[in-house]
Write a protein that holds these residues in place. Structure first.
Motif, short mmCIF file in Angstrom:
data_model
loop_
_atom_site.label_atom_id
_atom_site.label_comp_id
_atom_site.label_asym_id
_atom_site.label_seq_id
_atom_site.Cartn_x
_atom_site.Cartn_y
_atom_site.Cartn_z
N TRP A 196 89.27 28.10 23.49
CA TRP A 196 90.02 28.65 22.05
C TRP A 196 91.82 28.21 22.44
O TRP A 196 92.55 29.63 21.83
CB TRP A 196 89.40 29.84 21.77
CG TRP A 196 88.39 30.50 22.28
CD1 TRP A 196 88.25 31.12 23.09
CD2 TRP A 196 86.90 29.58 21.35
NE1 TRP A 196 86.55 30.64 23.56
CE2 TRP A 196 86.02 30.51 22.17
CE3 TRP A 196 86.87 29.31 20.29
CZ2 TRP A 196 84.85 29.72 21.74
CZ3 TRP A 196 85.74 29.13 19.83
CH2 TRP A 196 84.35 29.42 20.43
N THR A 197 91.88 27.33 22.80
CA THR A 197 93.37 27.35 22.52
C THR A 197 94.67 27.32 22.08
O THR A 197 95.22 27.77 22.23
CB THR A 197 93.95 25.57 22.92
OG1 THR A 197 92.48 24.93 24.10
CG2 THR A 197 95.04 25.09 24.08
N LEU A 205 81.72 34.82 23.12
CA LEU A 205 82.17 33.95 23.31
C LEU A 205 83.72 33.61 23.47
O LEU A 205 84.73 32.70 24.14
CB LEU A 205 82.16 32.99 21.89
CG LEU A 205 80.92 32.48 21.87
CD1 LEU A 205 80.71 32.33 20.07
CD2 LEU A 205 80.33 31.29 21.98
N MET A 206 84.58 34.17 22.49
CA MET A 206 85.88 34.51 22.64
C MET A 206 86.72 35.17 23.46
O MET A 206 87.35 36.28 24.04
CB MET A 206 86.36 35.27 21.14
CG MET A 206 86.35 33.82 20.31
SD MET A 206 87.48 33.83 19.08
CE MET A 206 86.39 32.41 18.35
N ARG A 207 86.82 34.86 24.61
CA ARG A 207 86.86 35.29 26.21
C ARG A 207 88.01 34.13 27.12
O ARG A 207 87.77 33.28 27.12
CB ARG A 207 86.17 36.23 27.26
CG ARG A 207 85.13 37.65 26.42
CD ARG A 207 84.80 37.98 27.08
NE ARG A 207 83.55 39.46 26.72
CZ ARG A 207 84.60 40.57 26.30
NH1 ARG A 207 84.76 40.57 27.26
NH2 ARG A 207 83.72 41.68 26.33
N GLU A 208 88.46 34.53 27.41
CA GLU A 208 89.23 33.66 28.90
C GLU A 208 88.90 33.57 29.69
O GLU A 208 87.40 34.45 30.45
CB GLU A 208 90.92 34.72 29.23
CG GLU A 208 91.56 34.81 28.80
CD GLU A 208 93.15 35.26 28.78
OE1 GLU A 208 92.65 35.25 29.76
OE2 GLU A 208 94.00 35.58 28.47
N ASN A 251 91.41 24.62 31.63
CA ASN A 251 90.01 25.24 31.79
C ASN A 251 88.43 24.94 30.86
O ASN A 251 87.50 25.99 31.29
CB ASN A 251 90.35 26.76 31.86
CG ASN A 251 90.92 26.76 33.58
OD1 ASN A 251 91.19 25.92 34.59
ND2 ASN A 251 91.69 28.17 33.40
N ASP A 252 88.53 24.28 29.87
CA ASP A 252 87.42 24.37 29.07
C ASP A 252 86.67 23.60 29.72
O ASP A 252 86.28 22.44 29.72
CB ASP A 252 88.49 23.31 28.08
CG ASP A 252 87.56 23.24 26.65
OD1 ASP A 252 86.46 23.63 26.99
OD2 ASP A 252 87.76 23.19 25.54
N ALA A 253 85.25 24.69 29.73
CA ALA A 253 84.31 23.51 30.23
C ALA A 253 82.96 22.44 29.39
O ALA A 253 82.61 21.89 29.87
CB ALA A 253 83.51 24.95 30.47
N VAL A 254 82.98 23.20 28.18
CA VAL A 254 82.28 22.09 27.21
C VAL A 254 83.73 20.76 26.54
O VAL A 254 82.94 19.80 26.69
CB VAL A 254 82.27 22.99 26.19
CG1 VAL A 254 81.52 21.76 24.76
CG2 VAL A 254 82.06 23.82 26.09
#
Length: 331
Positions: free
Chosen positions: A309-310, A179-182, A279-282
């Motif tokens: 995860w801005t 989850l916690m990736r760019e 770039n947040d896909a959700v």
């Protein structure tokens, strides 16, 4: 070296809540930072430091079901009345009349509800990635299932056998490694279908996260992690201890929240800020289109080259936006 203030505790709304506090107690109105899933108050570590050093009082709780805070057993103990009531109780404990509520991801849904349910306690609201929508036209889970199918993670999270909880809890490191990736590649396209009011996620997004975690191998993932080894350990150690059920129970109240919000006026009049991530896909920036119809006093800011995860991916920019807006609007 990771800097966090000392952990404190408050009795609020029938639970014991862990929280962190920094900055001058005399500063008003303080800023309350509300995390999302699967996160904890630690997700705001950069903002706690930056805002407090700028002379702003900051409070960051581990919310119900997470981290150092209690995890009640009943699923309905995680509905919106409880989640907003916890924050009111935290203000009562700290003898604070009004606060600015800042929320990312699920925390965003909660903070946008605060002025609707507890208007006398809210000075302002900031959504990070999560916009404010009107009530959905039908049960959100039925909408998710109809649009995305049974594999979509929020639909999977409704599983009474709690299969997703077991997948994550047995693969905690894999969960955070996935989850916690760019993000990679171009920003998500403007969705061909808009996000459903009160729901989010474009038609191009079908995230079967439990299945992805079960099959995941970090060795083959080209994306850059957003956490250092030390930061990753904080998340992994915390969720190894607590499991994921408390946070997933928030999702299990989508239908209940929808049913119980009938008749609630969704218009917001307090000063509000919407921070969007390119770039947040959700929760893409397009999801915030039309918010002006519901939020009378709204400013928007786009954070470029950031995924979901801005506040952890672009900490300096997010902190600077919050400090500037807070000073300009509240002195």
């Amino acid at each position: 070296m990771i800097e966090m203030p000392p952990l404190k505790f408050a009795k609020t709304n029938g639970i014991r809540m862990g929280y962190y506090e920094a900055g001058p107690v005399t500063d008003k109105p303080p800023v309350v930072l509300c995390h999302g899933w699967p996160e904890i108050a630690f997700s705001w570590r950069h903002q706690i430091k930056a805002l407090s050093e700028a002379g702003i009082r900051v409070i960051a709780p581990d919310q119900r079901g997470y981290g150092a805070t209690d995890r009640p057993e009943p699923v309905e103990a995680y509905d919106m009345e409880h989640l907003t009531g916890d924050l009111v109780g935290l203000l009562d404990h700290l003898e604070i009349e009004k606060a600015i509520f800042v929320g990312h991801d699920w925390g965003g849904f909660v903070v946008w509800q605060m002025p609707l349910r507890h208007p006398t306690r809210v000075a302002g609201v900031v959504g990070v990635n999560t916009p404010h929508w009107d009530r959905a036209p039908m049960d959100p889970i039925a909408l998710f299932r109809q649009r995305f199918g049974d594999k979509m993670y929020i639909v999977q999270f409704q599983d009474p056998g709690r299969g997703p909880d077991k997948i994550f809890s047995s693969r905690v490191e894999q969960t955070f490694d996935l989850l916690m990736r760019e993000p990679t590649g171009a920003p998500p396209n403007k969705p061909t279908e808009p996000p459903v009011a009160g729901v989010g996620a474009s038609a191009k997004t079908n995230l079967a996260i439990p299945d992805m975690v079960a099959a995941y191998d970090a060795r083959f993932d080209p994306r850059k992690p957003i956490l250092s080894a030390e930061e990753r350990k904080v998340f992994v150690d915390t969720f190894t201890k607590t499991g994921f059920t408390g946070g997933i129970n928030w999702y299990r109240n989508f239908t209940r929240n929808w049913e119980r919000s009938k008749g609630l006026d969704h218009h917001i009049t307090v000063p509000s800020l919407m921070i969007m991530a390119e770039n947040d896909a959700v929760l893409p920036p397009s999801a915030a289109e039309g918010m002006e119809k519901l939020v009378a006093d709204l400013e928007k800011h786009l954070v470029k080259d950031s995924g979901h995860w801005t506040q952890q991916e672009k900490p300096e920019e997010v902190s600077a936006i919050l400090i500037e807006w807070r000073r300009r609007r509240f002195g």
